[in-house]
Design an enzyme around this catalytic site. Structure first.
Site, PDB file in Angstrom:
ATOM      1  N   ASP A 138       0.832  -1.213   0.000  1.00  0.00           N
ATOM      2  CA  ASP A 138       0.000   0.000   0.000  1.00  0.00           C
ATOM      3  C   ASP A 138       0.863   1.259   0.000  1.00  0.00           C
ATOM      4  OD1 ASP A 138      -2.379   1.391  -0.014  1.00  0.00           O
ATOM      5  OD2 ASP A 138      -2.691   1.269   2.158  1.00  0.00           O
ATOM      6  N   LEU A 144      10.797 -20.666  -4.103  1.00  0.00           N
ATOM      7  CA  LEU A 144       9.761 -19.808  -3.510  1.00  0.00           C
ATOM      8  C   LEU A 144       8.448 -19.927  -4.292  1.00  0.00           C
ATOM      9  CD1 LEU A 144       9.117 -17.202  -1.636  1.00  0.00           C
ATOM     10  CD2 LEU A 144       9.566 -15.925  -3.730  1.00  0.00           C
ATOM     11  N   HIS A 146       2.600   3.410  -8.921  1.00  0.00           N
ATOM     12  CA  HIS A 146       2.349   2.001  -9.255  1.00  0.00           C
ATOM     13  C   HIS A 146       3.519   1.438 -10.062  1.00  0.00           C
ATOM     14  CE1 HIS A 146      -1.538   2.419  -7.559  1.00  0.00           C
ATOM     15  NE2 HIS A 146      -2.074   3.100  -8.546  1.00  0.00           N
TER      16      HIS A 146
HETATM   17  C1  IPE Z   1      -5.405  -2.756  -0.310  1.00  0.00           C
HETATM   18  O1  IPE Z   1      -5.076  -1.432  -0.459  1.00  0.00           O
HETATM   19  C2  IPE Z   1      -5.397  -3.444  -1.645  1.00  0.00           C
HETATM   20  C3  IPE Z   1      -4.084  -3.655  -2.239  1.00  0.00           C
HETATM   21  C4  IPE Z   1      -2.939  -3.344  -1.698  1.00  0.00           C
HETATM   22  C5  IPE Z   1      -4.094  -4.284  -3.548  1.00  0.00           C
HETATM   23  P1  IPE Z   1      -6.177  -0.286  -0.668  1.00  0.00           P
HETATM   24  O2  IPE Z   1      -5.421   0.983  -0.795  1.00  0.00           O
HETATM   25  O3  IPE Z   1      -7.077  -0.645  -1.776  1.00  0.00           O
HETATM   26  O4  IPE Z   1      -6.999  -0.349   0.696  1.00  0.00           O
HETATM   27  P2  IPE Z   1      -7.860   0.774   1.416  1.00  0.00           P
HETATM   28  O5  IPE Z   1      -8.825   1.307   0.404  1.00  0.00           O
HETATM   29  O6  IPE Z   1      -6.907   1.827   1.871  1.00  0.00           O
HETATM   30  O7  IPE Z   1      -8.493   0.072   2.573  1.00  0.00           O
HETATM   31  C1  IPE Z   2      -1.366   0.283  -3.436  1.00  0.00           C
HETATM   32  O1  IPE Z   2      -1.214   1.652  -3.459  1.00  0.00           O
HETATM   33  C2  IPE Z   2      -1.659  -0.295  -4.787  1.00  0.00           C
HETATM   34  C3  IPE Z   2      -3.036  -0.789  -4.949  1.00  0.00           C
HETATM   35  C4  IPE Z   2      -3.977  -0.723  -4.061  1.00  0.00           C
HETATM   36  C5  IPE Z   2      -3.371  -1.392  -6.229  1.00  0.00           C
HETATM   37  P1  IPE Z   2      -2.445   2.645  -3.455  1.00  0.00           P
HETATM   38  O2  IPE Z   2      -2.833   2.929  -4.866  1.00  0.00           O
HETATM   39  O3  IPE Z   2      -3.535   2.151  -2.599  1.00  0.00           O
HETATM   40  O4  IPE Z   2      -1.784   3.956  -2.837  1.00  0.00           O
HETATM   41  P2  IPE Z   2      -2.439   4.931  -1.766  1.00  0.00           P
HETATM   42  O5  IPE Z   2      -2.942   4.103  -0.638  1.00  0.00           O
HETATM   43  O6  IPE Z   2      -3.537   5.660  -2.474  1.00  0.00           O
HETATM   44  O7  IPE Z   2      -1.323   5.827  -1.365  1.00  0.00           O
HETATM   45 MG    MG Z   3      -4.047   2.372  -0.679  1.00  0.00          MG
END
Ligand code: IPE
Ligand code: IPE
Ligand code: MG
Length: 252
Positions: free
Chosen positions: A26, A137, A43
């Site tokens: 995240d 792995l 990303h």
């Molecule tokens: C969780 O992260 C999903 C992934 C890392 C793929 P999100 O960014 O989607 O989760 P929330 O919305 O903060 O709970």
């Molecule tokens: C995690 O990073 C990637 C996915 C959930 C696909 P985020 O896109 O959720 O990044 P934040 O949480 O908005 O910073």
């Molecule tokens: Mg996120």
């Protein structure tokens, strides 16, 4: 030598190394925003962090590494971001599958496959098929994954077996449920790491996480490196896992 160093040197989970580490990757968007970049750049950079995490998990002798790469709720993001994430998955498989295979990594995918774009579903199938016999792995990619969706599909399969008379409702056990989850042949995670400072599960491995240890790191996913991984492992190794019972340390 600490348990962590011994485990690192020995490359074995037996010396306190978690057997299965699952990561909620995240913070890509915040990483980008804090640099004045578009979210998609976060990303893109996050893919490098995936490569490093896989390499490091291998060098630590971890057997299973699960990465949460797209949740069943992430479809609610703007279309261009969803498309970028789909594109990155495709790019990752096309570019990295040969290297993963050469490194003896076995790829598994969990999450709902039905309804995915055909080119993505084909690539996921290809990644699993090509690496199925590998013995290093296991990289479990959670894609279009949501724990509630996974449990609902398992319950549907169980209900179908009851309707067919294959199983009696009285005989439904925890194992009958676990065996119908996407993770049927995968041990429960010992350690769940979440980056970005958020402290929630966001619909990840809810059944399997029953006795997992959680480590929340303040770094955003693109900045997750071998050192951050080591810190999480080290914190895990300081925990006392009880599984509802008492250990030698807690019984005195
Ligand atoms: C969780 O992260 C999903 C992934 C890392 C793929 P999100 O960014 O989607 O989760 P929330 O919305 O903060 O709970
Ligand atoms: C995690 O990073 C990637 C996915 C959930 C696909 P985020 O896109 O959720 O990044 P934040 O949480 O908005 O910073
Ligand atoms: Mg996120």
């Amino acid at each position: 030598m600490t348990g962590f160093e011994a485990a690192k040197a020995g490359g074995s989970h037996e010396a306190g190394m978690p057997r299965h580490v699952a990561i909620i990757m995240d913070g890509n968007g915040r990483w980008a925003r804090s640099r004045g970049l578009p979210r998609v750049e976060g990303h893109r950079r996050g893919v490098n962090a995936v490569r490093e995490a896989v390499r490091h998990a291998q060098s630590l002798g971890i057997e299973w590494l699960t990465i949460y790469s797209f949740s069943s709720e992430n479809w609610s993001r703007p279309l261009d971001e969803v498309q970028e994430l789909m594109g990155l998955l495709k790019l990752f498989i096309r570019r990295d599958l040969a290297d993963l295979h050469k490194a003896n990594v076995r790829v598994r995918v969990i999450g709902e496959r039905a309804g995915l774009p055909a080119d993505i579903a084909d690539l996921l199938d290809e990644a699993e098929a090509k690496t199925a016999e590998n013995t290093g792995l296991t990289l479990v990619v959670a894609f279009n994954y949501g724990a509630r969706n996974e449990i609902a599909r398992a319950v549907r399969a169980l209900a179908a077996d009851v309707a067919k008379g294959v199983i009696d409702p009285q005989d439904i056990t925890e194992a009958s449920i676990a065996g119908r989850l996407d993770t049927a042949a995968i041990p429960d995670p010992d350690l769940i790491i979440r980056t970005s400072g958020e402290q929630r599960l966001s619909n990840f491995l809810m059944w399997q996480a029953a006795y997992a240890e959680f480590v929340f790191l303040p770094v955003h996913w693109p900045d997750f490196d071998a050192k951050a991984f080591d810190e999480a492992i080290s914190e895990y190794q300081g925990r006392e896992r009880r599984f509802g019972g008492l250990t030698a340390r807690s019984a005195v």
